[in-house]
Design an enzyme around this catalytic site. Structure first.
Site, PDB file in Angstrom:
ATOM      1  N   GLU A  55       0.795  -1.271   0.041  1.00  0.00           N
ATOM      2  CA  GLU A  55       0.052   0.108   0.186  1.00  0.00           C
ATOM      3  C   GLU A  55       0.961   1.273  -0.042  1.00  0.00           C
ATOM      4  OE1 GLU A  55      -2.252  -3.067   2.761  1.00  0.00           O
ATOM      5  OE2 GLU A  55      -0.166  -2.429   1.919  1.00  0.00           O
ATOM      6  N   CYS A  86      -0.443  -0.090   7.536  1.00  0.00           N
ATOM      7  CA  CYS A  86      -1.057   0.363   6.108  1.00  0.00           C
ATOM      8  C   CYS A  86      -2.325   1.114   6.279  1.00  0.00           C
ATOM      9  CB  CYS A  86      -0.917  -0.670   5.299  1.00  0.00           C
ATOM     10  SG  CYS A  86       0.635  -1.279   4.902  1.00  0.00           S
ATOM     11  N   THR A 163      14.162 -42.213  -9.553  1.00  0.00           N
ATOM     12  CA  THR A 163      14.744 -41.080  -9.450  1.00  0.00           C
ATOM     13  C   THR A 163      16.446 -41.141  -9.366  1.00  0.00           C
ATOM     14  OG1 THR A 163      14.826 -41.805  -6.923  1.00  0.00           O
ATOM     15  CG2 THR A 163      13.040 -40.479  -7.520  1.00  0.00           C
ATOM     16  N   ALA A 164      16.952 -42.197  -9.497  1.00  0.00           N
ATOM     17  CA  ALA A 164      18.505 -42.381  -9.627  1.00  0.00           C
ATOM     18  C   ALA A 164      18.712 -43.882  -9.833  1.00  0.00           C
ATOM     19  CB  ALA A 164      18.985 -41.943  -8.171  1.00  0.00           C
ATOM     20  N   SER A 170      22.207 -39.489 -10.377  1.00  0.00           N
ATOM     21  CA  SER A 170      21.015 -38.890 -10.697  1.00  0.00           C
ATOM     22  C   SER A 170      21.122 -37.616 -11.529  1.00  0.00           C
ATOM     23  CB  SER A 170      20.211 -38.643  -9.547  1.00  0.00           C
ATOM     24  OG  SER A 170      20.942 -37.813  -8.675  1.00  0.00           O
ATOM     25  N   ARG A 186      12.760 -22.718  -4.968  1.00  0.00           N
ATOM     26  CA  ARG A 186      13.709 -22.744  -3.740  1.00  0.00           C
ATOM     27  C   ARG A 186      13.388 -21.297  -3.287  1.00  0.00           C
ATOM     28  NH1 ARG A 186      19.510 -24.701  -5.344  1.00  0.00           N
ATOM     29  NH2 ARG A 186      18.263 -26.692  -5.463  1.00  0.00           N
TER      30      ARG A 186
END
Length: 371
Positions: A55, A86, A163-164, A170, A186
Site C-alpha cells: 500500500e 498501512c 529417481t536415480a 541422478s 527454492r
C-alpha cells in the site's frame, strides 16, 4: 457488488503480489493497485522485510490518492512492526474505498485494519477474488491459522517412476527448464530441507542463483539476495567440512540426534546446530517443522531422496508434492520415487492432482496428499 473494473483491478493486484514471492519473506507478499475514475494511479507490492508494504509503495507512486479506490490482496495491517500501519497510511491519503481480497489471518490484525478503515468513513468490501488470493500466500495462511508453515516436497523422476540409478547417479533426469523451475521454488521458500544422503551423494549447495531463475534481471537479483535457510538432517553429524552446503553462501542449520555428543559437531562459519529427538526411523520431523515455523518459515521446501521424502509422507507432514517427470526410462534396477513400504491396497495414499503442466521437455505434476 463488484464490477468488471473492480475485478480487473484486483486481478492486477494479484499479479503484483506474486512479484514479491521471492523476496519479502517472512512477510506475506501483497499487491496493491490504486484506481481513480477508471485509471490506475499507483501500484506496489511488498518489499523485502523492513521495506515498504504494498500500500505504501502504491501511495508513493500515486502522489495524490485522494478519492481513489484501493485494491489490496490482503487486509491492510493495523499494527506497527518494522513499518507503520498501512490502514493509517490509506486513511491519511484520503482514499474513499478499499477492496480487500481476504481478511488477514494474523492475530495482530484479524479485521482490525478493516475496522480502522470503516471507522474513518472509508467504504470497505472484502472477498473479491478471495480464492485466488489464498493461493498466493498459502504458507502464511497455514502458519497463522494452524501454527505450521506449508511443507512441499520436490522430486524428479523418469516416466517409470525412478529417481536415480542403482549406483546413486541422478544428474540429470530432467532438463534445464525444470531445473530453473526448481530454482524458483527454492527462491520462494523460507527454508530448504535435505538429508545427509543427498549431501554426500550430490554435494548440493541448495542456494538460489540469480542466473538460473529465468526471471527479469532486477527480480532475479532481488530474489538471490534473500537466501533460504538450508537445513540438513544429519543424525550422526557426517557432513564433511568441505561440503558445498557449508560454503557460507546462505544460512545453514545442521540437525542431529539429541543423544549425540555435540562436541563432535562440525564447526563452520554461519552454521547452526539443532538437536532433535529421534528413533530407528530417523530424526523427529514434526519437531523440526515446529521449530522452522516458530522461525517464521511460511514456505518449507523438501529437496531430498526417496527415504526422507517417504518419511515426510508417512508422518503426514507433507502438504504438497511437486514431481517433475522426464520422458525417459531408467529401468527396474533404478531407485524408486519414495521409500514408502505399503503392503495392502487399503494403505494406499490418495492424491488430489492440483496442476499438471509442461516445463520444457518435462512435465510438472502438483499433487496434494489426502491423508
Amino acid at each position: 457488488m463488484a464490477t468488471e473494473l473492480n475485478t480487473r483491478m484486483m486481478a492486477r493486484a494479484l499479479q503484483l503480489a506474486r512479484r514479491g514471492q521471492y523476496s519479502c519473506m517472512p512477510n506475506p507478499h501483497v499487491g496493491c493497485v490504486l484506481e481513480r475514475d477508471g485509471a490506475v494511479i499507483g501500484e506496489g507490492f511488498t518489499q523485502p522485510a523492513g521495506g515498504n508494504h504494498a500500500e505504501v509503495q502504491a501511495l508513493a507512486e500515486a502522489g495524490d490518492a485522494s478519492g481513489a479506490t484501493a485494491y489490496v490482496t490482503l487486509e491492510p495491517c493495523s499494527h506497527t512492526g518494522k513499518t507503520g500501519p498501512c490502514a493509517d497510511a490509506l486513511i491519511a491519503a484520503g482514499v474513499s474505498r478499499v477492496f480487500a481480497a481476504i481478511e488477514d489471518p494474523n492475530p495482530l490484525v484479524a479485521g482490525n485494519g478493516l475496522d480502522k478503515l470503516r471507522a474513518a468513513g472509508i467504504e470497505v468490501e472484502v472477498g473479491l477474488l478471495e480464492a485466488d488470493a489464498r493461493k498466493v500466500i498459502p504458507g502464511f495462511i497455514s502458519r497463522m491459522t494452524g501454527g505450521r508453515g506449508r511443507v512441499r516436497a520436490k522430486l524428479a523422476m523418469s516416466l517409470d517412476g525412478r529417481t536415480a540409478m542403482a549406483s546413486g547417479e541422478s544428474q540429470w533426469i530432467t532438463g534445464p527448464a525444470a531445473r530453473a523451475d526448481v530454482q524458483r521454488l527454492r527462491a520462494m521458500s523460507c527454508a530448504v530441507i535435505t538429508g545427509i544422503g543427498t549431501v554426500l551423494s550430490d554435494d548440493c549447495s541448495l542456494t538460489v542463483r540469480a542466473s538460473e531463475l529465468g526471471l527479469p534481471l532486477a527480480d532475479a537479483e532481488l530474489a538471490s539476495l534473500n537466501q533460504p535457510l538450508r537445513v540438513v538432517l544429519d543424525s550422526n553429524l557426517q557432513t564433511p567440512a568441505s561440503a558445498a552446503i557449508l560454503d557460507g553462501a546462505a544460512p545453514t542449520l545442521i540437525c542431529h540426534d539429541e543423544k549425540l555428543d555435540a562436541s563432535t559437531a562440525i564447526v563452520a562459519s554461519g552454521v547452526d546446530r539443532l538437536a532433535l529427538g529421534g528413533d530407528e526411523n530417523g530424526l523427529n520431523l514434526a519437531q523440526l517443522i515446529d521449530y522452522l515455523s516458530a522461525r517464521q518459515s511460511n514456505e518449507i521446501l523438501v529437496e531430498c531422496g526417496p527415504r526422507l521424502a517417504g518419511a515426510f509422507v508417512r508422518e503426514g507432514l507433507l502438504d504438497e508434492l511437486i514431481v517433475y517427470m522426464a520422458p525417459v526410462l531408467m529401468g527396474s534396477a533404478a531407485r524408486p520415487l519414495l521409500d514408502l513400504p505399503l503392503e495392502a491396497m487399503a494403505q494406499k495414499i490418495p492424491l488430489q492432482i492440483e496442476d499438471m503442466r509442461k516445463v520444457g521437455d518435462d512435465w510438472r505434476i502438483t499433487a496434494i496428499p489426502q491423508y
